[in-house]
Motif scaffolding. Structure first.
Motif, short mmCIF file in Angstrom:
data_model
loop_
_atom_site.label_atom_id
_atom_site.label_comp_id
_atom_site.label_asym_id
_atom_site.label_seq_id
_atom_site.Cartn_x
_atom_site.Cartn_y
_atom_site.Cartn_z
N LEU A 202 7.21 3.05 5.04
CA LEU A 202 8.71 3.14 3.54
C LEU A 202 10.16 4.06 4.14
O LEU A 202 9.32 5.16 4.48
CB LEU A 202 8.44 3.42 2.55
CG LEU A 202 7.03 2.49 1.57
CD1 LEU A 202 7.31 3.33 0.58
CD2 LEU A 202 8.28 1.18 1.93
N PRO A 203 11.34 3.99 3.83
CA PRO A 203 12.56 4.45 4.19
C PRO A 203 12.29 5.58 2.99
O PRO A 203 11.39 6.14 2.20
CB PRO A 203 13.81 4.04 4.24
CG PRO A 203 12.80 2.62 4.29
CD PRO A 203 11.88 2.43 4.15
N LEU A 204 12.99 7.60 3.66
CA LEU A 204 12.70 8.20 2.77
C LEU A 204 13.39 8.13 1.52
O LEU A 204 12.89 8.47 0.47
CB LEU A 204 13.65 9.99 3.59
CG LEU A 204 12.46 10.37 4.18
CD1 LEU A 204 13.54 10.98 5.36
CD2 LEU A 204 11.26 11.34 3.83
N TYR A 205 14.17 7.53 1.64
CA TYR A 205 15.20 7.99 0.13
C TYR A 205 14.21 6.75 -0.91
O TYR A 205 14.31 7.06 -2.15
CB TYR A 205 16.62 6.37 -0.11
CG TYR A 205 16.79 5.17 -0.27
CD1 TYR A 205 16.27 4.04 -0.52
CD2 TYR A 205 16.30 4.05 1.34
CE1 TYR A 205 16.30 2.96 -0.93
CE2 TYR A 205 15.95 3.03 1.67
CZ TYR A 205 16.56 1.73 0.59
OH TYR A 205 16.48 0.40 0.43
N LEU B 95 0.71 -0.92 0.13
CA LEU B 95 -0.01 -0.16 -0.40
C LEU B 95 0.80 1.08 -0.23
O LEU B 95 0.46 2.26 -0.38
CB LEU B 95 -0.72 -0.39 0.92
CG LEU B 95 -1.80 1.16 1.21
CD1 LEU B 95 -3.35 1.13 0.79
CD2 LEU B 95 -2.62 1.54 2.45
N ALA B 96 1.93 1.34 1.34
CA ALA B 96 2.42 2.42 0.75
C ALA B 96 3.19 2.70 -0.74
O ALA B 96 3.64 4.16 -1.02
CB ALA B 96 3.97 2.13 1.83
N LEU B 97 4.03 1.96 -1.41
CA LEU B 97 4.65 1.64 -2.45
C LEU B 97 3.19 2.58 -3.67
O LEU B 97 3.51 3.12 -3.69
CB LEU B 97 5.29 0.75 -2.87
CG LEU B 97 6.45 0.07 -2.62
CD1 LEU B 97 6.74 -1.06 -2.82
CD2 LEU B 97 7.70 0.67 -2.32
N VAL C 126 10.78 6.42 -0.74
CA VAL C 126 9.65 7.16 -1.38
C VAL C 126 9.88 8.79 -2.32
O VAL C 126 9.41 8.84 -3.48
CB VAL C 126 9.01 7.77 0.01
CG1 VAL C 126 7.86 9.19 -0.22
CG2 VAL C 126 8.41 6.79 0.88
N GLN C 127 11.10 9.04 -1.96
CA GLN C 127 11.99 10.28 -2.50
C GLN C 127 11.78 10.12 -4.03
O GLN C 127 12.23 11.28 -4.92
CB GLN C 127 12.89 11.05 -1.74
CG GLN C 127 12.42 11.84 -0.61
CD GLN C 127 10.45 12.57 -0.96
OE1 GLN C 127 9.84 12.00 -0.41
NE2 GLN C 127 11.31 13.72 -1.49
#
Length: 292
Positions: free
Chosen positions: A70-73, A3-5, A75-76
């Motif tokens: 999720l890690p910031l790297y 879901l986060a992805l 997501v960004q």
């Protein structure tokens, strides 16, 4: 984590389409000599800018969901693929053609994001105390004050400078959003509101967001969407990735560190190669019949 992805991908889609609409709107307004929040009010007179801003708002809400697990790297790097969204939109809706190197860059974005996604480990971010949140707020204030000093750069290099400043500010927004306190399960709404309103990260987020929108709109007037968006993508991906490692204890799955680094570099680098499809000068006439 799935879901986060999906939320991160939704953020990329919203940001990509939103940038095109905002760029088209900014081209119709006389360039501002300084950073003026009133510019945002002027831009809302056309349908394109509010629509693009609304897409950004939806994208931001989706990013909040993604940032919680999720890690910031991760997501960004997904967010950076918004330039790939712009390229696809240019091909589908404007009939523009992509050369082999652009198709190769598009495939590279997908490969890079796949590597990043496979390396990601679902995790809860380390809690950031008041001192860490104050540091984030100080960074936001320093960024605004520094950018005001260089805003009078009026040639096309001004678009790069302000675009980069906007990117750093959007990076601060992502970091501040990740640093917001988590509400305890079963807590009262009044307690949650007090916890949120006393968090320095909230004010860092609001200041950085307001500045980022103003700086990006001004950058769009100084040059093309490409010139404004390419440095923005670098700023909003690299800063949060480093902050994630330093502040939140972000880490890939065990043994997947090299895959995460290579995937991040490939995804961001290939997105920048696609940045020329962010130029909406040819798109303005295409959308004009819808009115303003």
């Amino acid at each position: 984590m799935t879901l986060a992805l999906l939320c991160a991908l939704g953020t990329s889609l919203c940001y990509g389409l939103g940038s095109v609409l905002q760029g088209a709107a900014a081209m119709d307004i006389a360039p501002a000599a300084r950073l003026d929040p009133h510019l945002l009010l002027t831009l809302t007179r056309t349908w394109r800018y509010p629509t693009g801003l609304a897409l950004d708002g939806v994208g931001f809400l989706l990013s909040l969901v993604a940032l919680r697990s999720l890690p910031l790297y991760v997501v960004q790097s997904v967010v950076s693929s918004s330039l790939a969204v712009t390229a696809i939109a240019a091909v589908v809706f404007l009939g523009l053609r992509m050369r082999r190197r652009e198709w190769a860059a598009l495939v590279s974005v997908v490969v890079g994001l796949t590597m990043v996604g496979l390396s990601a480990a679902s995790q809860q971010p380390d809690a950031v105390g008041t001192r860490g949140q104050v540091v984030i707020l100080i960074v936001a204030v320093a960024l605004v004050l520094t950018s005001i000093a260089v805003v009078r750069v009026s040639d096309r290099s001004g678009a790069w400078v302000l675009g980069g400043a906007a990117g750093l500010a959007f990076g601060v927004v992502a970091v501040a959003a990740r640093a917001l306190p988590a509400f305890p399960s079963g807590s009262r709404p009044a307690h949650d509101a007090q916890l949120l309103l006393t968090a320095p990260a909230l004010y860092a987020l609001l200041l950085a967001a307001a500045f980022a929108l103003t700086a990006y709109a001004t950058a769009l007037q100084r040059g093309t969407v490409v010139q404004a968006t390419a440095p923005l993508v670098v700023g909003e991906t690299v800063l949060p990735a480093l902050a994630g490692l330093a502040l939140f204890g972000d880490h890939p799955r065990p043994g997947w560190g090299a895959v995460a680094v290579v995937g991040f570099v490939v995804a961001v680098g290939a997105s920048l190669l696609l940045s020329r499809y962010g130029d909406v000068e040819a798109a303005v006439d295409a959308v004009e019949p819808l009115g303003s």
